[in-house]
Structure formats: C-alpha cells, structure tokens
Motif scaffolding. Structure first.
Motif, mmCIF file in Angstrom:
data_model
loop_
_atom_site.group_PDB
_atom_site.id
_atom_site.type_symbol
_atom_site.label_atom_id
_atom_site.label_comp_id
_atom_site.label_asym_id
_atom_site.label_seq_id
_atom_site.Cartn_x
_atom_site.Cartn_y
_atom_site.Cartn_z
ATOM 1 N N UNK A 274 35.520 -13.120 -24.638
ATOM 2 C CA UNK A 274 34.679 -12.690 -25.770
ATOM 3 C C UNK A 274 33.350 -11.977 -25.328
ATOM 4 N N UNK A 275 33.007 -12.226 -23.903
ATOM 5 C CA UNK A 275 31.819 -11.609 -23.551
ATOM 6 C C UNK A 275 30.658 -12.339 -23.589
ATOM 7 N N UNK A 276 30.856 -14.047 -23.771
ATOM 8 C CA UNK A 276 29.691 -14.839 -23.776
ATOM 9 C C UNK A 276 28.935 -14.840 -22.698
ATOM 10 N N UNK A 277 29.190 -14.767 -21.545
ATOM 11 C CA UNK A 277 28.471 -14.616 -20.140
ATOM 12 C C UNK A 277 27.464 -13.612 -20.259
ATOM 13 N N UNK A 278 28.056 -12.437 -20.572
ATOM 14 C CA UNK A 278 27.428 -11.289 -20.465
ATOM 15 C C UNK A 278 26.352 -11.109 -21.423
ATOM 16 N N UNK A 279 26.642 -11.809 -22.562
ATOM 17 C CA UNK A 279 25.796 -11.801 -23.655
ATOM 18 C C UNK A 279 24.536 -13.059 -23.230
ATOM 19 N N UNK A 280 24.751 -13.876 -22.884
ATOM 20 C CA UNK A 280 23.808 -14.964 -22.001
ATOM 21 C C UNK A 280 22.935 -14.157 -21.129
ATOM 22 N N UNK A 281 23.380 -13.463 -20.139
ATOM 23 C CA UNK A 281 22.443 -12.819 -19.144
ATOM 24 C C UNK A 281 21.587 -11.690 -19.710
ATOM 25 N N UNK A 282 22.230 -10.808 -20.468
ATOM 26 C CA UNK A 282 21.433 -9.885 -21.182
ATOM 27 C C UNK A 282 20.490 -10.222 -22.316
ATOM 28 N N UNK A 283 20.859 -11.179 -23.136
ATOM 29 C CA UNK A 283 19.975 -11.805 -23.948
ATOM 30 C C UNK A 283 18.870 -12.511 -23.106
ATOM 31 N N UNK A 284 19.138 -13.108 -21.969
ATOM 32 C CA UNK A 284 17.997 -13.645 -21.063
ATOM 33 C C UNK A 284 16.977 -12.491 -20.558
ATOM 34 N N UNK A 285 17.635 -11.370 -19.919
ATOM 35 C CA UNK A 285 16.802 -10.395 -19.595
ATOM 36 C C UNK A 285 15.902 -9.758 -20.663
ATOM 37 N N UNK A 286 16.420 -9.485 -21.994
ATOM 38 C CA UNK A 286 15.883 -9.026 -22.986
ATOM 39 C C UNK A 286 14.538 -10.029 -23.423
ATOM 40 N N UNK A 287 14.776 -11.293 -23.345
ATOM 41 C CA UNK A 287 13.669 -11.949 -23.695
ATOM 42 C C UNK A 287 12.648 -12.061 -22.631
ATOM 43 N N UNK A 288 13.040 -11.992 -21.471
ATOM 44 C CA UNK A 288 12.075 -11.943 -20.265
ATOM 45 C C UNK A 288 11.220 -10.732 -20.353
ATOM 46 N N UNK A 289 12.049 -9.566 -20.740
ATOM 47 C CA UNK A 289 11.393 -8.250 -20.843
ATOM 48 C C UNK A 289 10.112 -8.325 -22.027
ATOM 49 N N UNK A 290 10.597 -9.121 -22.864
ATOM 50 C CA UNK A 290 9.464 -9.487 -23.950
ATOM 51 C C UNK A 290 8.457 -10.384 -23.629
ATOM 52 N N UNK A 291 8.365 -10.836 -22.375
ATOM 53 C CA UNK A 291 7.128 -11.570 -21.732
ATOM 54 C C UNK A 291 7.464 -13.308 -21.960
#
Length: 471
Positions: A274-291
């Motif tokens: 269901x894409x949980x790992x992909x969701x985890x990684x990209x959410x983390x990248x987006x949060x890091x992108x937000x500082x």
C-alpha cells in the motif's frame, strides 16, 4: 440484496465508461460473426386461393365461402405433408428425402379468408422458386383428385393467385438485424457489468468512506507517479502532483493538533503493497525540505525497504541499538544536507515483536524525539503481524497509508479496530497511489494534464541547456 446508490453507479460509469462501449462493439461483432457463419437461406413465396365451383345464388356463395374456409386449414396441412413433397421431389428430379423437403415448406391460412400463404425456404434461391412452382401445380392436382367424387366434378378449386417469387437476397441471416440485436444486448450487458463490479468492488475509492472506516480524517492524497514507482523518492526540486501532495501533507500534518502537535509518528498500512515505505520517505523529505530536523526509523524488521530505496548501508541499525551492541549515534546515517537521518533496520531478528515492544524501544523513541522535530517510524503492516500494534503505543499517533482501489474497506475497518484496541491514536489517513484521472482527484484539486506536465519538463530542460526562456 442491498441496492447500489445511483451516485456510486454514476461514478463507476465515469470510471468504466469503456466497458459498455466494449460490450456494445462486441455484441455487434458477435451478430456479424453469427451472420457470416450461417448458411444463407432463400425464400420463395406464393399465395393460393380456394373457391367453390358450384355457386349460382347469393346463398350458394355464402355457403361456398364457408365451405372453402373449412377446407383451408386442411389444405395447409396437406401442403406441408410428405405425400405432396414426394410428388414434388419426383417431378423435379430432386435427390431429397420427402421429410426433408416437407420441412422446407410452410403453409399458413390467412384468418377469415380462403387464402393460403405458402413459403419454400432453401439454400438456393432458384431451387426454392422451382419447388414452390411445382408445389402449386401438384397441389392443385391433388385437391382435384381428393375432392372429386364418382359421377361429379370437384366442388373446390385451388388457384395460384400470386407467385412463386424469386429473391436474390437471402431471407436468412439478416445481417443488419443481427448486428443491431447484438448491440442491443451488448449495451445493457455492459451496464450490468458496471453495476455488478460496483456491487462487488469492496476497495476504497472515496475519501469520506475512508475517514468513516478509519475513524480519522483523510489528511492527504498522493497521486500515482511513474517516477516514484521506480525511484521511490521525489527530487526536492520536483513540482509533480505527487511531490506537491507530500508538501500539502506536511502542512496538514503540522496542524493536526496545534497545542500538542505529534512528533513521533508511526506510518503503517493494513496489508503490504500500500506504499507505506514510500510515503514515509517522501514525507520525511518534505518535512526536511520545510526546515525540520527529521529521523526515519526502519522498524519493519520483516521486510525492510527504507535503506534499499535510498541506496544506503543496511548492515547495522535498530536491532543493534536495541540489543546493546551499538550506540544510536554510531548507526545513524545522514541523507541529503543533514536535516534527515536514517536509522536502518540492522540484522533481522527472529523475534521482531518482542524487540519492538521492549523498554529499549521506548527509550530509543524518547531519545530520538529529543533530538529531532519529527520521528517517522516505518512499521510493518498492522493486520498480518503484531509488530505494528506493539510499536504504536510508543508513538504520538499513527498515520495510515490506504491505497486507492486496492485496499478493501473491511481491512481498513479491522486496522482501525486493532489500533484502537491497544490505545493507539490514528492521526489521519493518506489516500495513496491515486490515478490522475480518478474522480476524487478533481475534488481535491489534484487533477492535471500529463501532457502539460511533460511539456513543462521539456521547457525546464531547454532553459537549463540554452539559458533562454521558452516561447
């Protein structure tokens, strides 16, 4: 049987519009194939008139008419009998069994008249006409013989008043009619399949339904992206609908609870795929992108995917820290500019549930929370194993990944119940891998034109190469 709501049927028709069109085409094709495979038959028709020979007064005419009408039904049976067929067969020199020839003849009395409609059907148009002609002649002679009594003339006379006809076009099959009939049957069949598929489809497609089943709001929608299917993480400069979906999710996540925003978040799903790992990684990248300072814990100790997706070392990590053979700072790996750190799974243990529910795991989560703004835990699916429910109690909440058109409604309900049973809080649901053309994407402002996205990519490439803006 529970009826399907009209709204669901209309939604299914918009999604499966091609199915009725396909069955419409296949129905017409089946009608044409039936016609092409059928042996052409030709029909020659004629009409016989039955009258009395002795009628001088009006009374005689009335009585004669009644007499003729009484004879008509019997004559129709004689016309289709084997005796007359045998005579026709002999006179025409046909090598055909009388029963077979009789089966080609149809005689129908016209109600309230002294007329008989006769049709002869054969694979040859000219032979059908010849049989009909000979049939009329032989039948007239047969009636004369049957109705004649010694010393008197026959009281009834049979006359051919029309035909026999000859047609160059076959009477069977009627190709146009068969095609129309096939299409008429194919269209409702396609509509029925749409309704049946809607009734049998138990997968999740509607955000409101997902929220009701999970007991938590849908806080994000991630569009299907072929780049993510291959690379699993989006580039920070990407403006694709999927990347924008993760950025929107980041914003929504930070406003779930303004007073006490969640910092340690377990990300899981009902079942694998269901894409949980992909969701985890990209959410983390987006949060890091937000500082934000973010840590990702690869806590799926049965099928770890985080380090493989990122191309990082997976030999040491979480299990080493929990076993006391390594310190946390020794196994953390930085990704990107240092605002995102990864804690790999490490060697896979034989007892994942015991490790994830241990006090060492609780202490590790508290330590990570003190050093990071967000801690995202990639956990195993909830339903197959107990690992996720054991781990959920150590986090501030759970984020569920639900795949559009894949996850069944009953699985979402069971997942929510399992988390509630251990006292875990479901922060929200992310509707994942949503097709760009899905009906729900337009309501959330995610629908886009793939062609325009491709053109935008080509323009960016042209600017980088030439340093000029596109026209």
């Amino acid at each position: 049987m529970v009826p399907v709501p009209y709204r669901d049927i209309l939604t299914a028709l918009r999604r499966l519009w091609w199915l009725p069109l396909l069955t419409l085409f296949l129905g017409g094709l089946a009608g044409y194939a039936f016609s092409a495979a059928s042996t052409p038959l030709y029909t020659s028709s004629m009409q016989l008139f039955v009258s009395t020979t002795e009628a001088r007064t009006a009374t005689d005419f009335v009585q004669g008419s009644q007499f003729s009408q009484e004879r008509v039904a019997s004559y129709a049976q004689l016309l289709m009998g084997e005796e007359l067929a045998s005579r026709v067969n002999e006179n025409l020199g046909l090598d055909m069994e009388p029963a077979v020839l009789a089966g080609k003849i149809t005689a129908t009395p016209v109600p309230s008249t002294v007329l008989i409609d006769v049709e002869v059907t054969d694979t040859s148009g000219s032979r059908a006409r010849d049989i009909a002609g000979q049939l009329g002649s032989d039948f007239i002679e047969m009636v004369r013989v049957l109705e004649t009594t010694p010393g008197a003339s026959a009281p009834v006379r049979v006359t051919v008043v029309e035909g026999p006809s000859f047609h160059t076009a076959p009477s069977f099959p009627n190709t146009r009619r068969n095609i129309a009939l096939g299409m008429a049957l194919g269209l409702p069949l396609g509509l029925g399949l749409v309704v049946a598929r809607t009734r049998l489809d138990r997968s999740v497609r509607d955000p409101e339904t997902v929220g009701d089943l999970a007991g938590a709001p849908v806080i994000g929608m991630i569009m299907q992206d072929p780049v993510l299917d291959k690379q699993h993480v989006f580039d920070r400069t990407s403006t694709s609908p999927a990347a924008e979906g993760y950025r929107r999710l980041t914003t929504n996540l930070q406003f779930i609870d303004v007073d006490e925003p969640p910092r340690t978040i377990m990300i899981s799903s009902a079942i694998p795929g269901e894409g949980k790992t992909t969701l985890t990684l990209n959410l983390a990248i987006a949060l890091a992108e937000a500082g934000r300072q973010v840590a990702v814990v690869e806590a799926d100790l049965r099928r770890p995917r985080v380090t493989r997706y990122l191309g990082m070392v997976s030999g040491v990590g979480l299990t080493n820290v929990l076993a006391g053979t390594a310190e946390l700072n020794e196994v953390l790996q930085d990704y990107g500019d240092g605002s995102l750190s990864i804690l790999a799974a490490g060697p896979l243990p034989p007892n994942p549930s015991q490790l994830l529910s241990s006090t060492q795991m609780k202490s590790l989560m508290e330590e990570l929370a003190t050093k990071n703004d967000f801690v995202l835990v990639d956990a195993p699916p909830v339903l197959p194993v107990a690992d996720a429910t054991s781990l959920a109690v150590f986090t501030d909440g759970v984020l569920l990944s639900v795949r559009y058109g894949f996850t069944r409604k009953d699985l979402v309900r069971r997942t929510a119940a399992a988390l509630e049973q251990v006292g875990a809080k479901t922060l929200g649901v992310v509707l994942n891998v949503v097709p760009p053309r899905a009906e729900v994407s337009s309501g959330y402002g995610y629908r886009y034109d793939p062609g325009s996205t491709a053109r935008a990519a080509r323009h960016r490439w042209r600017r980088e190469r030439t340093g000029t803006a596109p026209e």
